[in-house]
Design a protein around this motif. Sequence first.
Motif, PDB file in Angstrom:
ATOM      1  N   SER A 181     -13.461  -4.011  -8.602  1.00  0.00           N
ATOM      2  CA  SER A 181     -13.470  -2.837  -8.137  1.00  0.00           C
ATOM      3  C   SER A 181     -12.928  -1.669  -8.749  1.00  0.00           C
ATOM      4  O   SER A 181     -12.137  -1.756  -9.810  1.00  0.00           O
ATOM      5  CB  SER A 181     -12.312  -2.919  -6.633  1.00  0.00           C
ATOM      6  OG  SER A 181     -11.054  -3.422  -7.198  1.00  0.00           O
ATOM      7  N   ASP A 237     -18.407   6.386   2.610  1.00  0.00           N
ATOM      8  CA  ASP A 237     -19.146   5.221   1.924  1.00  0.00           C
ATOM      9  C   ASP A 237     -20.534   4.903   2.920  1.00  0.00           C
ATOM     10  O   ASP A 237     -20.787   5.697   3.555  1.00  0.00           O
ATOM     11  CB  ASP A 237     -18.320   4.068   1.685  1.00  0.00           C
ATOM     12  CG  ASP A 237     -17.800   3.213   2.907  1.00  0.00           C
ATOM     13  OD1 ASP A 237     -18.135   3.831   4.097  1.00  0.00           O
ATOM     14  OD2 ASP A 237     -16.874   2.648   2.821  1.00  0.00           O
ATOM     15  N   GLU A 238     -21.198   3.743   2.708  1.00  0.00           N
ATOM     16  CA  GLU A 238     -22.303   3.657   3.439  1.00  0.00           C
ATOM     17  C   GLU A 238     -21.966   3.258   4.879  1.00  0.00           C
ATOM     18  O   GLU A 238     -23.098   3.212   5.583  1.00  0.00           O
ATOM     19  CB  GLU A 238     -22.990   2.292   2.788  1.00  0.00           C
ATOM     20  CG  GLU A 238     -22.444   0.955   3.024  1.00  0.00           C
ATOM     21  CD  GLU A 238     -21.007   0.585   2.643  1.00  0.00           C
ATOM     22  OE1 GLU A 238     -20.466  -0.525   2.746  1.00  0.00           O
ATOM     23  OE2 GLU A 238     -20.685   1.293   1.582  1.00  0.00           O
ATOM     24  N   VAL A 256     -15.086   8.875  -2.317  1.00  0.00           N
ATOM     25  CA  VAL A 256     -16.416   8.722  -2.165  1.00  0.00           C
ATOM     26  C   VAL A 256     -16.666   7.217  -2.885  1.00  0.00           C
ATOM     27  O   VAL A 256     -16.350   7.103  -4.000  1.00  0.00           O
ATOM     28  CB  VAL A 256     -17.434   9.676  -2.813  1.00  0.00           C
ATOM     29  CG1 VAL A 256     -18.819   9.273  -2.570  1.00  0.00           C
ATOM     30  CG2 VAL A 256     -17.275  10.905  -2.085  1.00  0.00           C
ATOM     31  N   ALA A 257     -17.155   6.349  -2.187  1.00  0.00           N
ATOM     32  CA  ALA A 257     -17.210   4.910  -2.872  1.00  0.00           C
ATOM     33  C   ALA A 257     -18.421   4.208  -2.314  1.00  0.00           C
ATOM     34  O   ALA A 257     -19.268   4.557  -1.331  1.00  0.00           O
ATOM     35  CB  ALA A 257     -16.178   4.104  -2.258  1.00  0.00           C
ATOM     36  N   LYS A 258     -19.177   3.686  -3.431  1.00  0.00           N
ATOM     37  CA  LYS A 258     -20.696   2.826  -3.225  1.00  0.00           C
ATOM     38  C   LYS A 258     -21.621   3.418  -2.540  1.00  0.00           C
ATOM     39  O   LYS A 258     -22.754   3.010  -2.507  1.00  0.00           O
ATOM     40  CB  LYS A 258     -20.020   1.636  -2.130  1.00  0.00           C
ATOM     41  CG  LYS A 258     -19.051   0.574  -2.422  1.00  0.00           C
ATOM     42  CD  LYS A 258     -18.786  -0.479  -1.686  1.00  0.00           C
ATOM     43  CE  LYS A 258     -18.271  -0.215  -0.374  1.00  0.00           C
ATOM     44  NZ  LYS A 258     -18.074  -0.994   0.549  1.00  0.00           N
ATOM     45  N   ILE A 259     -21.569   4.740  -2.886  1.00  0.00           N
ATOM     46  CA  ILE A 259     -22.809   5.683  -2.697  1.00  0.00           C
ATOM     47  C   ILE A 259     -22.834   6.823  -3.659  1.00  0.00           C
ATOM     48  O   ILE A 259     -21.701   7.164  -4.339  1.00  0.00           O
ATOM     49  CB  ILE A 259     -22.901   6.526  -1.206  1.00  0.00           C
ATOM     50  CG1 ILE A 259     -21.699   7.272  -0.832  1.00  0.00           C
ATOM     51  CG2 ILE A 259     -22.979   5.101  -0.233  1.00  0.00           C
ATOM     52  CD1 ILE A 259     -21.759   8.104   0.342  1.00  0.00           C
ATOM     53  N   ARG A 278     -21.904  -3.099   1.356  1.00  0.00           N
ATOM     54  CA  ARG A 278     -22.923  -2.934  -0.053  1.00  0.00           C
ATOM     55  C   ARG A 278     -22.128  -3.327  -1.321  1.00  0.00           C
ATOM     56  O   ARG A 278     -20.952  -3.233  -1.470  1.00  0.00           O
ATOM     57  CB  ARG A 278     -23.022  -1.443   0.113  1.00  0.00           C
ATOM     58  CG  ARG A 278     -24.292  -0.941  -0.944  1.00  0.00           C
ATOM     59  CD  ARG A 278     -24.421   0.634  -1.313  1.00  0.00           C
ATOM     60  NE  ARG A 278     -25.002   0.820  -0.096  1.00  0.00           N
ATOM     61  CZ  ARG A 278     -25.484   2.218  -0.103  1.00  0.00           C
ATOM     62  NH1 ARG A 278     -25.200   2.995  -1.008  1.00  0.00           N
ATOM     63  NH2 ARG A 278     -26.122   2.702   1.152  1.00  0.00           N
ATOM     64  N   VAL A 280     -12.482   6.336   3.848  1.00  0.00           N
ATOM     65  CA  VAL A 280     -13.446   6.301   2.707  1.00  0.00           C
ATOM     66  C   VAL A 280     -14.780   6.761   2.783  1.00  0.00           C
ATOM     67  O   VAL A 280     -15.245   6.489   4.001  1.00  0.00           O
ATOM     68  CB  VAL A 280     -13.469   4.614   2.204  1.00  0.00           C
ATOM     69  CG1 VAL A 280     -14.362   4.563   1.243  1.00  0.00           C
ATOM     70  CG2 VAL A 280     -12.063   4.274   2.172  1.00  0.00           C
TER      71      VAL A 280
END
Length: 420
Positions: free
Chosen positions: A2, A234-235, A260-263, A156, A232
Amino acid sequence: MSWCPNQDPIGKSKQTIGAVQASTILPNPNKPLLLCLSHLRWNFVYQRPQHLMSRFAKHYEVLFFEEPCASQSASARLAVKMTEEGVRVLTPYIPKADLEANRAVKIQRELLDRYLSLTQVDPVLWYYTPMSMAFTDHVRTSLIVYDCMDELSAFRGAPPQLLEYEKRLLDRADLVFTGGYSLYDAKRKHHANTHPFPSSVDIAHFKAARRVTEQAEDQAAISGPRLGFYGVIDERLDLELIDAVAAARPEWQIIMIGPVAKINPDELPQRPNIHYLGPKVYDELPQYLGGWDVALMPFAINEATRYISPTKTPEYLAGGRPVVSTPIRDVVNSYGDTGLVHIASDSASFIQAVETALASMQQPEQVAHMADLILMGMSWDDTVLRMGNIMEKAIDTAQSQALEYFPGQYAERPTMPSRV
Protein backbone atom coordinates in the motif's frame (compact mmCIF):
# COMPACT_ATOMS: atom_id res chain seq x y z
CA MET A 1 2.16 -2.95 -1.05
CA SER A 2 0.00 0.00 0.00
CA TRP A 3 0.88 3.64 -0.38
CA CYS A 4 3.46 5.15 1.97
CA PRO A 5 2.51 8.72 2.91
CA ASN A 6 6.08 9.99 2.87
CA GLN A 7 9.68 8.89 3.19
CA ASP A 8 9.50 8.66 6.97
CA PRO A 9 5.94 8.75 8.34
CA ILE A 10 6.98 7.77 11.82
CA GLY A 11 8.47 11.08 12.89
CA LYS A 12 10.85 11.99 15.67
CA SER A 13 9.60 9.35 18.09
CA LYS A 14 10.49 6.39 15.88
CA GLN A 15 12.79 3.66 17.04
CA THR A 16 13.77 0.62 15.02
CA ILE A 17 14.58 -3.04 15.21
CA GLY A 18 17.47 -3.53 12.81
CA ALA A 19 19.35 -6.57 11.64
CA VAL A 20 21.68 -6.69 14.64
CA GLN A 21 20.26 -4.89 17.65
CA ALA A 22 16.84 -4.20 19.11
CA SER A 23 16.21 -0.71 20.42
CA THR A 24 12.52 0.11 20.50
CA ILE A 25 9.47 1.00 22.54
CA LEU A 26 8.33 -2.24 24.15
CA PRO A 27 4.89 -3.03 25.59
CA ASN A 28 4.32 -3.69 29.26
CA PRO A 29 4.68 -7.49 29.66
CA ASN A 30 2.17 -7.44 32.54
CA LYS A 31 -0.72 -6.33 30.30
CA PRO A 32 -2.51 -8.43 27.67
CA LEU A 33 -1.22 -7.83 24.16
CA LEU A 34 -3.29 -7.19 21.03
CA LEU A 35 -1.59 -7.33 17.63
CA CYS A 36 -3.67 -5.63 14.92
CA LEU A 37 -2.71 -6.50 11.33
CA SER A 38 -3.96 -3.83 8.95
CA HIS A 39 -3.97 -3.03 5.24
CA LEU A 40 -4.74 0.60 6.18
CA ARG A 41 -2.15 2.98 7.55
CA TRP A 42 -2.72 4.59 10.90
CA ASN A 43 -2.18 8.07 9.46
CA PHE A 44 -4.18 7.57 6.25
CA VAL A 45 -7.89 8.03 7.05
CA TYR A 46 -9.15 7.87 10.64
CA GLN A 47 -11.86 5.22 10.64
CA ARG A 48 -12.92 1.93 12.23
CA PRO A 49 -9.45 0.49 13.02
CA GLN A 50 -8.28 3.71 14.67
CA HIS A 51 -11.48 4.14 16.67
CA LEU A 52 -11.39 0.59 17.99
CA MET A 53 -7.66 0.25 18.63
CA SER A 54 -7.48 3.61 20.43
CA ARG A 55 -10.14 2.40 22.84
CA PHE A 56 -8.73 -1.10 23.24
CA ALA A 57 -5.43 0.56 24.18
CA LYS A 58 -6.97 1.41 27.56
CA HIS A 59 -6.97 -2.30 28.39
CA TYR A 60 -4.42 -3.90 26.06
CA GLU A 61 -0.94 -3.12 24.86
CA VAL A 62 -1.97 -2.56 21.24
CA LEU A 63 0.44 -3.07 18.34
CA PHE A 64 -0.78 -1.81 14.95
CA PHE A 65 1.24 -3.56 12.24
CA GLU A 66 1.02 -1.75 8.87
CA GLU A 67 1.87 -2.91 5.37
CA PRO A 68 5.51 -2.39 4.37
CA CYS A 69 7.10 0.73 2.92
CA ALA A 70 9.93 0.66 0.41
CA SER A 71 13.32 1.65 1.80
CA GLN A 72 16.46 2.84 0.04
CA SER A 73 18.52 1.16 2.74
CA ALA A 74 20.16 -2.21 2.14
CA SER A 75 18.69 -3.67 5.34
CA ALA A 76 15.15 -3.98 6.66
CA ARG A 77 13.97 -2.32 9.85
CA LEU A 78 10.82 -2.04 11.91
CA ALA A 79 9.87 1.53 12.82
CA VAL A 80 7.76 2.00 15.94
CA LYS A 81 5.72 5.03 16.90
CA MET A 82 3.66 5.51 20.06
CA THR A 83 0.46 7.46 19.30
CA GLU A 84 -1.22 9.83 21.72
CA GLU A 85 -3.82 7.13 22.40
CA GLY A 86 -1.15 4.64 23.46
CA VAL A 87 -1.13 2.51 20.29
CA ARG A 88 2.25 1.36 19.00
CA VAL A 89 2.31 1.68 15.22
CA LEU A 90 4.76 -0.79 13.67
CA THR A 91 5.87 -0.03 10.10
CA PRO A 92 8.24 -2.43 8.32
CA TYR A 93 10.72 -0.72 5.99
CA ILE A 94 11.94 -3.20 3.40
CA PRO A 95 14.62 -2.66 0.76
CA LYS A 96 13.02 -1.89 -2.58
CA ALA A 97 14.89 -4.75 -4.24
CA ASP A 98 13.41 -7.23 -1.75
CA LEU A 99 9.91 -5.90 -2.36
CA GLU A 100 10.31 -6.30 -6.09
CA ALA A 101 11.65 -9.83 -5.60
CA ASN A 102 8.63 -10.80 -3.48
CA ARG A 103 10.69 -11.36 -0.35
CA ALA A 104 8.48 -9.09 1.77
CA VAL A 105 6.60 -11.91 3.49
CA LYS A 106 9.76 -13.57 4.78
CA ILE A 107 11.18 -10.25 5.99
CA GLN A 108 7.96 -9.20 7.72
CA ARG A 109 7.86 -12.54 9.51
CA GLU A 110 11.43 -12.04 10.73
CA LEU A 111 10.86 -8.46 11.87
CA LEU A 112 7.64 -9.32 13.67
CA ASP A 113 9.10 -12.43 15.31
CA ARG A 114 12.06 -10.41 16.57
CA TYR A 115 9.73 -7.83 18.11
CA LEU A 116 7.33 -10.35 19.65
CA SER A 117 10.23 -12.30 21.15
CA LEU A 118 10.91 -9.25 23.31
CA THR A 119 7.33 -9.03 24.64
CA GLN A 120 7.07 -12.54 26.16
CA VAL A 121 3.25 -12.37 25.92
CA ASP A 122 0.99 -14.37 23.59
CA PRO A 123 -1.03 -11.71 21.75
CA VAL A 124 -4.61 -11.57 20.63
CA LEU A 125 -4.32 -11.51 16.82
CA TRP A 126 -6.74 -9.03 15.25
CA TYR A 127 -6.90 -9.16 11.45
CA TYR A 128 -8.19 -6.53 9.05
CA THR A 129 -6.51 -8.16 6.06
CA PRO A 130 -6.32 -11.92 5.54
CA MET A 131 -3.11 -11.33 3.56
CA SER A 132 -1.27 -10.94 6.88
CA MET A 133 -1.82 -14.66 7.45
CA ALA A 134 1.21 -15.20 5.19
CA PHE A 135 3.61 -14.07 7.93
CA THR A 136 1.60 -14.62 11.14
CA ASP A 137 0.09 -18.11 10.80
CA HIS A 138 2.77 -19.47 13.14
CA VAL A 139 2.33 -16.91 15.95
CA ARG A 140 1.31 -18.39 19.31
CA THR A 141 -1.86 -16.57 20.29
CA SER A 142 -4.57 -16.42 22.96
CA LEU A 143 -7.35 -15.49 20.50
CA ILE A 144 -7.81 -14.83 16.77
CA VAL A 145 -10.30 -12.15 15.70
CA TYR A 146 -11.17 -11.33 12.10
CA ASP A 147 -12.75 -7.87 12.02
CA CYS A 148 -14.05 -7.86 8.45
CA MET A 149 -14.81 -4.20 7.77
CA ASP A 150 -14.94 -4.52 3.95
CA GLU A 151 -15.15 -7.17 1.25
CA LEU A 152 -11.57 -6.55 0.20
CA SER A 153 -11.65 -9.12 -2.59
CA ALA A 154 -14.07 -6.84 -4.48
CA PHE A 155 -11.77 -3.80 -4.36
CA ARG A 156 -9.70 -2.69 -7.32
CA GLY A 157 -6.21 -4.18 -7.22
CA ALA A 158 -7.08 -6.90 -4.69
CA PRO A 159 -4.40 -9.66 -4.60
CA PRO A 160 -5.57 -12.79 -6.41
CA GLN A 161 -4.67 -14.98 -3.42
CA LEU A 162 -6.78 -12.94 -0.96
CA LEU A 163 -9.79 -15.27 -1.04
CA GLU A 164 -7.61 -18.28 -0.27
CA TYR A 165 -6.03 -16.50 2.69
CA GLU A 166 -9.46 -15.43 3.90
CA LYS A 167 -10.64 -19.05 3.82
CA ARG A 168 -7.62 -20.01 5.94
CA LEU A 169 -8.32 -17.15 8.34
CA LEU A 170 -11.98 -18.10 8.70
CA ASP A 171 -10.91 -21.67 9.47
CA ARG A 172 -8.57 -20.50 12.25
CA ALA A 173 -10.43 -17.51 13.71
CA ASP A 174 -12.18 -17.80 17.06
CA LEU A 175 -14.38 -14.79 16.31
CA VAL A 176 -15.54 -12.86 13.27
CA PHE A 177 -16.81 -9.30 13.58
CA THR A 178 -18.29 -7.53 10.56
CA GLY A 179 -18.55 -3.84 9.71
CA GLY A 180 -22.20 -4.11 8.72
CA TYR A 181 -25.19 -6.39 8.33
CA SER A 182 -24.59 -7.18 4.66
CA LEU A 183 -21.15 -8.49 5.51
CA TYR A 184 -22.63 -10.37 8.46
CA ASP A 185 -25.07 -12.17 6.16
CA ALA A 186 -22.17 -13.14 3.89
CA LYS A 187 -19.62 -14.23 6.53
CA ARG A 188 -21.87 -16.06 8.98
CA LYS A 189 -22.28 -18.76 6.33
CA HIS A 190 -18.58 -19.53 6.77
CA HIS A 191 -18.10 -19.04 10.53
CA ALA A 192 -20.48 -19.95 13.33
CA ASN A 193 -19.22 -17.30 15.76
CA THR A 194 -19.88 -14.19 13.65
CA HIS A 195 -21.21 -10.92 15.10
CA PRO A 196 -22.34 -7.75 13.28
CA PHE A 197 -20.87 -4.46 14.48
CA PRO A 198 -21.95 -1.67 12.11
CA SER A 199 -20.14 1.64 12.04
CA SER A 200 -20.55 3.71 15.18
CA VAL A 201 -19.73 7.34 15.86
CA ASP A 202 -17.93 9.72 18.20
CA ILE A 203 -20.99 11.91 18.69
CA ALA A 204 -19.33 14.60 20.80
CA HIS A 205 -16.56 15.06 18.21
CA PHE A 206 -18.90 15.61 15.27
CA LYS A 207 -21.50 17.59 17.21
CA ALA A 208 -18.94 20.40 17.12
CA ALA A 209 -20.00 20.91 13.48
CA ARG A 210 -23.29 22.36 14.72
CA ARG A 211 -21.46 25.18 16.49
CA VAL A 212 -19.09 26.24 13.70
CA THR A 213 -18.97 30.02 13.29
CA GLU A 214 -15.69 30.41 11.41
CA GLN A 215 -15.21 28.58 8.13
CA ALA A 216 -12.11 26.58 7.26
CA GLU A 217 -9.75 28.81 5.29
CA ASP A 218 -9.89 26.89 2.00
CA GLN A 219 -13.67 26.53 2.21
CA ALA A 220 -14.59 30.04 3.32
CA ALA A 221 -14.43 31.59 -0.16
CA ILE A 222 -16.73 28.96 -1.67
CA SER A 223 -20.27 30.26 -1.89
CA GLY A 224 -23.34 28.23 -1.00
CA PRO A 225 -25.27 26.09 -1.07
CA ARG A 226 -22.45 23.69 -0.19
CA LEU A 227 -22.81 19.95 -0.67
CA GLY A 228 -19.95 17.98 0.86
CA PHE A 229 -18.27 14.59 0.93
CA TYR A 230 -15.26 13.43 2.92
CA GLY A 231 -13.54 10.09 2.64
CA VAL A 232 -11.27 8.20 0.28
CA ILE A 233 -11.92 9.19 -3.33
CA ASP A 234 -11.61 5.89 -5.17
CA GLU A 235 -13.44 3.42 -7.41
CA ARG A 236 -16.35 3.25 -4.99
CA LEU A 237 -17.55 6.74 -5.94
CA ASP A 238 -19.93 7.39 -8.82
CA LEU A 239 -17.94 10.05 -10.65
CA GLU A 240 -20.51 10.32 -13.44
CA LEU A 241 -23.22 11.06 -10.89
CA ILE A 242 -21.13 13.79 -9.27
CA ASP A 243 -20.47 15.34 -12.67
CA ALA A 244 -24.13 15.18 -13.68
CA VAL A 245 -25.33 16.87 -10.49
CA ALA A 246 -22.69 19.60 -10.81
CA ALA A 247 -23.64 20.20 -14.44
CA ALA A 248 -27.37 20.38 -13.73
CA ARG A 249 -27.05 22.70 -10.74
CA PRO A 250 -24.07 25.04 -11.32
CA GLU A 251 -25.17 27.15 -8.34
CA TRP A 252 -24.54 24.22 -5.99
CA GLN A 253 -20.95 23.92 -4.78
CA ILE A 254 -19.73 20.32 -4.39
CA ILE A 255 -16.85 19.95 -1.95
CA MET A 256 -14.76 16.78 -2.04
CA ILE A 257 -12.39 16.13 0.86
CA GLY A 258 -10.01 13.20 1.05
CA PRO A 259 -7.09 11.43 -0.62
CA VAL A 260 -7.38 10.04 -4.15
CA ALA A 261 -6.57 6.31 -4.25
CA LYS A 262 -6.59 3.55 -6.86
CA ILE A 263 -7.93 5.82 -9.59
CA ASN A 264 -6.18 8.28 -11.90
CA PRO A 265 -6.77 11.87 -10.68
CA ASP A 266 -7.32 12.78 -14.33
CA GLU A 267 -10.54 10.72 -14.18
CA LEU A 268 -12.08 13.09 -11.64
CA PRO A 269 -14.83 15.37 -13.03
CA GLN A 270 -13.68 18.96 -13.38
CA ARG A 271 -16.19 21.81 -13.19
CA PRO A 272 -16.11 25.28 -11.64
CA ASN A 273 -18.48 24.13 -8.88
CA ILE A 274 -16.57 20.97 -7.92
CA HIS A 275 -13.84 21.64 -5.36
CA TYR A 276 -11.18 19.09 -4.36
CA LEU A 277 -9.71 20.25 -1.06
CA GLY A 278 -7.44 17.26 -0.47
CA PRO A 279 -7.09 15.12 2.66
CA LYS A 280 -7.80 16.57 6.10
CA VAL A 281 -7.02 15.19 9.54
CA TYR A 282 -9.80 13.77 11.68
CA ASP A 283 -9.87 16.76 14.04
CA GLU A 284 -10.57 19.12 11.13
CA LEU A 285 -13.61 17.31 9.77
CA PRO A 286 -16.26 18.91 12.02
CA GLN A 287 -15.22 22.39 10.92
CA TYR A 288 -15.66 21.47 7.26
CA LEU A 289 -18.89 19.58 7.91
CA GLY A 290 -20.24 22.59 9.80
CA GLY A 291 -19.92 24.68 6.64
CA TRP A 292 -22.04 22.35 4.50
CA ASP A 293 -25.77 22.48 3.92
CA VAL A 294 -26.07 18.83 2.85
CA ALA A 295 -23.72 15.86 3.21
CA LEU A 296 -23.30 13.50 0.26
CA MET A 297 -22.61 9.79 -0.17
CA PRO A 298 -22.51 9.44 -3.98
CA PHE A 299 -21.33 5.84 -4.07
CA ALA A 300 -21.37 3.75 -7.21
CA ILE A 301 -23.45 0.59 -7.04
CA ASN A 302 -20.86 -2.06 -7.83
CA GLU A 303 -19.07 -5.04 -6.30
CA ALA A 304 -16.78 -2.76 -4.29
CA THR A 305 -19.77 -1.16 -2.52
CA ARG A 306 -22.00 -4.21 -2.18
CA TYR A 307 -21.13 -4.79 1.47
CA ILE A 308 -20.02 -1.36 2.70
CA SER A 309 -21.50 0.28 5.79
CA PRO A 310 -20.11 3.83 5.64
CA THR A 311 -18.80 5.24 8.91
CA LYS A 312 -19.59 8.72 7.62
CA THR A 313 -23.38 8.20 7.76
CA PRO A 314 -23.69 8.62 11.55
CA GLU A 315 -20.87 11.20 11.54
CA TYR A 316 -22.77 13.42 9.11
CA LEU A 317 -25.92 13.08 11.22
CA ALA A 318 -24.05 13.86 14.44
CA GLY A 319 -22.93 17.06 12.72
CA GLY A 320 -26.58 18.00 12.23
CA ARG A 321 -26.58 17.59 8.45
CA PRO A 322 -29.13 15.77 6.27
CA VAL A 323 -27.61 13.14 4.01
CA VAL A 324 -28.23 12.20 0.38
CA SER A 325 -26.97 8.74 -0.56
CA THR A 326 -27.17 6.29 -3.39
CA PRO A 327 -28.95 3.02 -2.43
CA ILE A 328 -26.19 1.29 -0.48
CA ARG A 329 -27.89 -1.70 1.14
CA ASP A 330 -26.76 -1.09 4.72
CA VAL A 331 -27.58 2.63 4.46
CA VAL A 332 -31.07 1.91 3.13
CA ASN A 333 -31.79 -0.73 5.77
CA SER A 334 -30.41 1.26 8.72
CA TYR A 335 -31.29 4.84 7.81
CA GLY A 336 -33.63 4.85 4.83
CA ASP A 337 -36.78 5.46 6.88
CA THR A 338 -35.34 8.07 9.24
CA GLY A 339 -36.35 11.11 7.21
CA LEU A 340 -32.82 12.53 7.33
CA VAL A 341 -31.02 10.14 4.98
CA HIS A 342 -32.48 10.50 1.51
CA ILE A 343 -31.91 7.69 -0.98
CA ALA A 344 -31.56 8.34 -4.71
CA SER A 345 -30.55 5.98 -7.50
CA ASP A 346 -29.91 8.32 -10.45
CA SER A 347 -28.95 11.95 -11.10
CA ALA A 348 -32.54 13.22 -11.40
CA SER A 349 -33.65 11.65 -8.11
CA PHE A 350 -30.36 12.65 -6.48
CA ILE A 351 -30.96 16.29 -7.40
CA GLN A 352 -34.51 16.09 -6.09
CA ALA A 353 -33.27 14.54 -2.84
CA VAL A 354 -30.71 17.33 -2.39
CA GLU A 355 -33.47 19.90 -2.87
CA THR A 356 -35.52 18.18 -0.16
CA ALA A 357 -32.50 18.08 2.15
CA LEU A 358 -31.74 21.77 1.51
CA ALA A 359 -35.33 22.67 2.39
CA SER A 360 -35.06 20.77 5.69
CA MET A 361 -32.07 22.91 6.66
CA GLN A 362 -34.40 25.88 6.93
CA GLN A 363 -34.99 24.41 10.39
CA PRO A 364 -31.55 23.19 11.49
CA GLU A 365 -32.65 22.70 15.09
CA GLN A 366 -35.29 20.22 13.96
CA VAL A 367 -32.72 18.36 11.83
CA ALA A 368 -30.33 18.19 14.79
CA HIS A 369 -33.08 16.92 17.11
CA MET A 370 -34.05 14.19 14.65
CA ALA A 371 -30.39 13.22 14.29
CA ASP A 372 -29.99 12.93 18.06
CA LEU A 373 -32.92 10.51 18.22
CA ILE A 374 -31.48 8.39 15.40
CA LEU A 375 -28.03 8.18 17.02
CA MET A 376 -29.22 7.53 20.57
CA GLY A 377 -27.12 4.79 22.14
CA MET A 378 -24.54 4.67 19.32
CA SER A 379 -20.91 5.03 20.37
CA TRP A 380 -17.53 3.44 19.69
CA ASP A 381 -17.12 3.04 23.46
CA ASP A 382 -20.19 0.81 23.58
CA THR A 383 -18.93 -1.15 20.56
CA VAL A 384 -15.61 -1.86 22.29
CA LEU A 385 -17.42 -2.90 25.47
CA ARG A 386 -19.58 -5.40 23.59
CA MET A 387 -16.67 -6.69 21.52
CA GLY A 388 -14.55 -7.07 24.65
CA ASN A 389 -17.19 -9.11 26.43
CA ILE A 390 -17.52 -11.46 23.44
CA MET A 391 -13.72 -11.80 23.29
CA GLU A 392 -13.46 -12.58 26.99
CA LYS A 393 -16.10 -15.28 26.70
CA ALA A 394 -14.28 -16.81 23.73
CA ILE A 395 -10.95 -16.81 25.60
CA ASP A 396 -12.54 -18.42 28.65
CA THR A 397 -14.16 -21.09 26.47
CA ALA A 398 -10.93 -21.86 24.63
CA GLN A 399 -8.96 -22.04 27.86
CA SER A 400 -11.50 -24.33 29.51
CA GLN A 401 -11.34 -26.68 26.53
CA ALA A 402 -7.54 -26.67 26.59
CA LEU A 403 -7.44 -27.47 30.32
CA GLU A 404 -9.97 -30.25 29.82
CA TYR A 405 -7.94 -31.99 27.13
CA PHE A 406 -4.44 -31.06 28.34
CA PRO A 407 -4.63 -30.56 32.12
CA GLY A 408 -1.73 -28.69 33.63
CA GLN A 409 -0.15 -27.76 30.30
CA TYR A 410 -1.73 -24.35 29.71
CA ALA A 411 -0.93 -21.33 31.82
CA GLU A 412 -3.54 -18.74 32.67
CA ARG A 413 -3.84 -16.25 29.81
CA PRO A 414 -4.42 -12.53 30.27
CA THR A 415 -7.88 -11.26 29.33
CA MET A 416 -9.60 -7.95 28.88
CA PRO A 417 -11.68 -6.65 31.83
CA SER A 418 -15.40 -7.31 31.35
CA ARG A 419 -16.16 -3.64 31.85
CA VAL A 420 -14.75 -0.70 29.86
